[in-house]
Design a protein around this motif. Structure first.
Motif, PDB file in Angstrom:
ATOM      1  N   THR A  68       8.185  -1.400   5.910  1.00 58.64           N
ATOM      2  CA  THR A  68       7.879  -0.231   5.093  1.00 58.64           C
ATOM      3  C   THR A  68       9.124   0.227   4.331  1.00 58.64           C
ATOM      4  OG1 THR A  68       6.198   0.492   6.678  1.00 58.64           O
ATOM      5  CG2 THR A  68       7.023   2.149   5.148  1.00 58.64           C
ATOM      6  N   VAL A  74       0.846  -1.192   0.000  1.00 62.71           N
ATOM      7  CA  VAL A  74       0.000   0.000   0.000  1.00 62.71           C
ATOM      8  C   VAL A  74       0.877   1.235   0.000  1.00 62.71           C
ATOM      9  CG1 VAL A  74      -1.803   1.274   1.184  1.00 62.71           C
ATOM     10  CG2 VAL A  74      -1.812  -1.233   1.241  1.00 62.71           C
ATOM     11  N   GLU A  75       0.753   2.028  -1.062  1.00 67.70           N
ATOM     12  CA  GLU A  75       1.535   3.256  -1.174  1.00 67.70           C
ATOM     13  C   GLU A  75       0.774   4.427  -0.580  1.00 67.70           C
ATOM     14  OE1 GLU A  75       2.070   0.975  -5.152  1.00 67.70           O
ATOM     15  OE2 GLU A  75       0.425   1.529  -3.806  1.00 67.70           O
ATOM     16  N   SER A  76       1.524   5.421  -0.118  1.00 69.77           N
ATOM     17  CA  SER A  76       0.923   6.651   0.382  1.00 69.77           C
ATOM     18  C   SER A  76       1.951   7.767   0.281  1.00 69.77           C
ATOM     19  CB  SER A  76       0.443   6.482   1.822  1.00 69.77           C
ATOM     20  OG  SER A  76       1.547   6.191   2.669  1.00 69.77           O
ATOM     21  N   GLY A  77       1.477   8.998   0.455  1.00 65.90           N
ATOM     22  CA  GLY A  77       2.382  10.129   0.518  1.00 65.90           C
ATOM     23  C   GLY A  77       2.426  11.006  -0.719  1.00 65.90           C
ATOM     24  N   THR A  79       0.238   5.835  -5.983  1.00 62.19           N
ATOM     25  CA  THR A  79      -0.028   7.138  -5.371  1.00 62.19           C
ATOM     26  C   THR A  79       0.394   8.214  -6.366  1.00 62.19           C
ATOM     27  OG1 THR A  79       0.304   8.509  -3.392  1.00 62.19           O
ATOM     28  CG2 THR A  79       2.205   7.245  -4.147  1.00 62.19           C
ATOM     29  N   TYR A  82      10.552   3.572   1.834  1.00 61.30           N
ATOM     30  CA  TYR A  82      10.310   4.990   1.631  1.00 61.30           C
ATOM     31  C   TYR A  82      11.015   5.447   0.360  1.00 61.30           C
ATOM     32  CZ  TYR A  82       9.263   4.511   6.585  1.00 61.30           C
ATOM     33  OH  TYR A  82       8.750   4.087   7.784  1.00 61.30           O
ATOM     34  N   LEU A  87       7.355   9.347  -0.180  1.00 60.73           N
ATOM     35  CA  LEU A  87       6.391   8.276  -0.381  1.00 60.73           C
ATOM     36  C   LEU A  87       6.700   7.127   0.574  1.00 60.73           C
ATOM     37  CD1 LEU A  87       6.243   8.104  -4.294  1.00 60.73           C
ATOM     38  CD2 LEU A  87       5.020   9.635  -2.722  1.00 60.73           C
ATOM     39  N   SER A  88       5.645   6.434   0.979  1.00 64.17           N
ATOM     40  CA  SER A  88       5.781   5.241   1.807  1.00 64.17           C
ATOM     41  C   SER A  88       5.102   4.065   1.131  1.00 64.17           C
ATOM     42  CB  SER A  88       5.148   5.455   3.185  1.00 64.17           C
ATOM     43  OG  SER A  88       5.759   6.511   3.877  1.00 64.17           O
ATOM     44  N   CYS A  89       5.627   2.882   1.400  1.00 55.95           N
ATOM     45  CA  CYS A  89       5.016   1.646   0.913  1.00 55.95           C
ATOM     46  C   CYS A  89       5.003   0.660   2.072  1.00 55.95           C
ATOM     47  CB  CYS A  89       5.787   1.096  -0.267  1.00 55.95           C
ATOM     48  SG  CYS A  89       5.296  -0.575  -0.761  1.00 55.95           S
TER      49      CYS A  89
END
Length: 116
Positions: free
Chosen positions: A78, A5-8, A110, A80, A20-22
């Motif tokens: 995680t 799940v990616e975010s950021g 993302t 980054y 970005l984070s995964c």
């Protein structure tokens, strides 16, 4: 089951930064390399960066070398992607990828938009 799940992502001005984070689950995270890809509109997906299982080896596409830094935390499962000096051509959907037990796993991506 395997999940990444990616975010950021977000909108940033040229010259700005994003991280970005995964977050990954469902497999032995510390045993696998992880890759970041990106896909811009109308273009093929391209490999941006890769990190080995321990975090000691990283490789980057020439287009991001010196501006992006990939790292990982094997306790938090995680990875980054620190992105500095962003350019409009960095605009794309960024995806996290792992290869585990003969299968490729992708997150939903993302969006990163670099624009003034």
């Amino acid at each position: 089951q395997v999940q990444v799940v990616e975010s950021g992502g977000g909108l940033v001005q040229p010259g700005g930064s994003l991280r970005l984070s995964c977050a990954a689950s469902g497999f032995i995270f510390s045993n696998v390399a992880v890759r970041w890809y990106r896909q811009a509109p109308g273009k093929e997906r391209e490999l941006v960066a890769v990190i080995d299982s321990t975090g000691s080896i990283t490789n980057y596409a020439d287009s991001v070398k010196g501006r992006f830094t990939m790292s990982r935390d094997n306790v938090k499962n995680t990875v980054y992607l620190q992105m500095n000096s962003l350019k409009p051509e960095d605009t794309a959907v960024y995806y996290c990828n792992v290869f585990w037990h003969l299968s490729n796993y992708w997150g939903q991506g993302t969006q990163v938009t670099v624009s003034s």
